[in-house]
Design a protein around this motif. Sequence first.
Motif, mmCIF file in Angstrom:
data_model
loop_
_atom_site.group_PDB
_atom_site.id
_atom_site.type_symbol
_atom_site.label_atom_id
_atom_site.label_comp_id
_atom_site.label_asym_id
_atom_site.label_seq_id
_atom_site.Cartn_x
_atom_site.Cartn_y
_atom_site.Cartn_z
ATOM 1 N N GLY A 185 -76.018 -47.771 5.742
ATOM 2 C CA GLY A 185 -75.036 -46.909 6.153
ATOM 3 C C GLY A 185 -75.664 -46.362 7.536
ATOM 4 O O GLY A 185 -76.830 -46.515 7.741
ATOM 5 N N THR A 203 -81.555 -42.553 2.559
ATOM 6 C CA THR A 203 -80.672 -41.438 3.253
ATOM 7 C C THR A 203 -80.059 -41.896 4.583
ATOM 8 O O THR A 203 -80.611 -42.495 5.317
ATOM 9 C CB THR A 203 -81.281 -40.312 3.565
ATOM 10 N N ASN A 204 -78.777 -42.005 4.612
ATOM 11 C CA ASN A 204 -78.090 -42.536 5.982
ATOM 12 C C ASN A 204 -77.515 -41.227 6.596
ATOM 13 O O ASN A 204 -76.485 -40.511 6.378
ATOM 14 C CB ASN A 204 -76.916 -43.369 5.356
ATOM 15 N N ALA A 207 -74.059 -41.123 8.506
ATOM 16 C CA ALA A 207 -73.017 -41.651 7.428
ATOM 17 C C ALA A 207 -72.746 -40.104 6.518
ATOM 18 O O ALA A 207 -71.890 -40.069 5.754
ATOM 19 C CB ALA A 207 -73.295 -42.785 6.582
ATOM 20 N N ASN A 208 -73.871 -39.356 6.366
ATOM 21 C CA ASN A 208 -73.865 -38.291 5.548
ATOM 22 C C ASN A 208 -73.868 -38.641 4.137
ATOM 23 O O ASN A 208 -73.254 -38.349 3.296
ATOM 24 C CB ASN A 208 -72.919 -37.268 5.734
ATOM 25 N N THR A 209 -74.747 -39.826 3.918
ATOM 26 C CA THR A 209 -74.597 -40.467 2.336
ATOM 27 C C THR A 209 -75.792 -40.888 2.029
ATOM 28 O O THR A 209 -76.783 -40.951 2.784
ATOM 29 C CB THR A 209 -73.713 -41.764 2.273
ATOM 30 N N SER A 211 -77.550 -44.196 -0.393
ATOM 31 C CA SER A 211 -77.178 -45.350 -1.106
ATOM 32 C C SER A 211 -78.424 -45.474 -2.036
ATOM 33 O O SER A 211 -79.368 -45.581 -1.510
ATOM 34 C CB SER A 211 -76.921 -46.723 -0.060
ATOM 35 N N THR A 223 -73.031 -44.652 -4.390
ATOM 36 C CA THR A 223 -73.101 -44.111 -3.093
ATOM 37 C C THR A 223 -72.678 -42.471 -3.356
ATOM 38 O O THR A 223 -71.861 -42.204 -3.693
ATOM 39 C CB THR A 223 -72.147 -44.410 -1.963
ATOM 40 N N LEU A 224 -73.727 -41.640 -2.980
ATOM 41 C CA LEU A 224 -73.782 -40.303 -2.939
ATOM 42 C C LEU A 224 -73.476 -39.343 -1.593
ATOM 43 O O LEU A 224 -73.862 -39.920 -0.516
ATOM 44 C CB LEU A 224 -74.878 -39.619 -3.568
ATOM 45 N N GLU A 225 -73.003 -38.138 -1.757
ATOM 46 C CA GLU A 225 -72.640 -37.286 -0.655
ATOM 47 C C GLU A 225 -73.502 -35.960 -0.945
ATOM 48 O O GLU A 225 -73.244 -35.128 -1.551
ATOM 49 C CB GLU A 225 -71.222 -37.095 -0.502
ATOM 50 N N ASN A 246 -81.336 -31.910 4.023
ATOM 51 C CA ASN A 246 -80.228 -32.183 4.776
ATOM 52 C C ASN A 246 -80.593 -31.262 6.202
ATOM 53 O O ASN A 246 -80.318 -30.075 5.991
ATOM 54 C CB ASN A 246 -78.918 -31.380 4.346
#
Length: 345
Positions: A185, A203-204, A207-209, A211, A223-225, A246
């Motif tokens: 991402g 952590t991307n 992309a705020n995700t 993987s 894939t997580l948020e 974050n």
Amino acid sequence: MKKLAWSLLLIAAGGAASAAPSGTLLVLNKSDDTMSFIDLASNEVRATLPTGDGPHEVAVSSDGKTAVVTNYGDAANPGKTLTVVDVPAKKVLRTVDLGTYSRPHGIVWLQGDEVAVTVEGSKALLIVGVNDGKVKHAIATDQAGTHMVAVSSKHRRAFTANIGSGSMTAIDLASHQRVTDVTTGKGAEGIAVAPDGSEVWVTNREANTVSIVDPATLKITTTLEPGKMPIRVKFTPDGTRALVSNAVSGDVAIFDTVTKKKIGSIPMQKEGEKLDDTKRMASQFGSGPVPVGILMPDALQLAFVANTNFDTVTVIDLEGLKIVNRLQAGREPDGLGYTALTVQK
């Protein structure tokens, strides 16, 4: 810890915190070009040593006696060195010149005196001898922004997160060859391998995700948020939880690694706390605390989170999942290390 026990701890409000920790927290202060030694029993800064320009990450030997710092440099001047520190003596032993390789960033201690170091400016992973200061192997990733590195001893592989390419690179540590790249991402930055070697989390940030990659098949399974601009990810020592910092949300998200569910988040900013908006990171990440580096030593039931904009390190009790302390650091703390040794003044 079993899942039921964790659930009960989450429900219990204001449970008892862990016993007072011991050992020394090593904190890299990017804007001061220093490393602080914080005694965890007293919360006192026992020493502050100069590093190279823009220290970003640190690796500590298994005996806790030696630390190696990556000197990333600044926007105008790419760093090309590592600083080797004698921890008990609180002194710099030597500076390792990486020659043509620039912008060292992520670092992991391997077996013996070797460290694996990403060089973002050179799109590569280096294997460096700490004692002789020699680059023993240089493995090209050919990916933009090779930033952080994590290692799976089970698979004898290193994995790098590559910000500019939005990918993860798998590297065979036996042959010192690149295996493949996995597109995860935009802004792939943080990376961690589960303690049992079963998963790699990336952590991307754009992309705020997050993987989740199977290290055997090198396929994305989930894939997580986690929140806005996830920067780092670390596993609890028992592997049952993963913490994600974050930068823009200003919190640390907590995931159950079995269900892959987000079970909560811990805001890093305390009520009334304000940022001096002249800080370098404010223009990029906003006026929040900007949690970045995360450290969870095996010997402690604590997580340490560097809040870059507020010059503090937040301490989280992993049993109660709540903030139990805030340690004062230098300007823009980021990379964190731990030694069980108590460093004297």
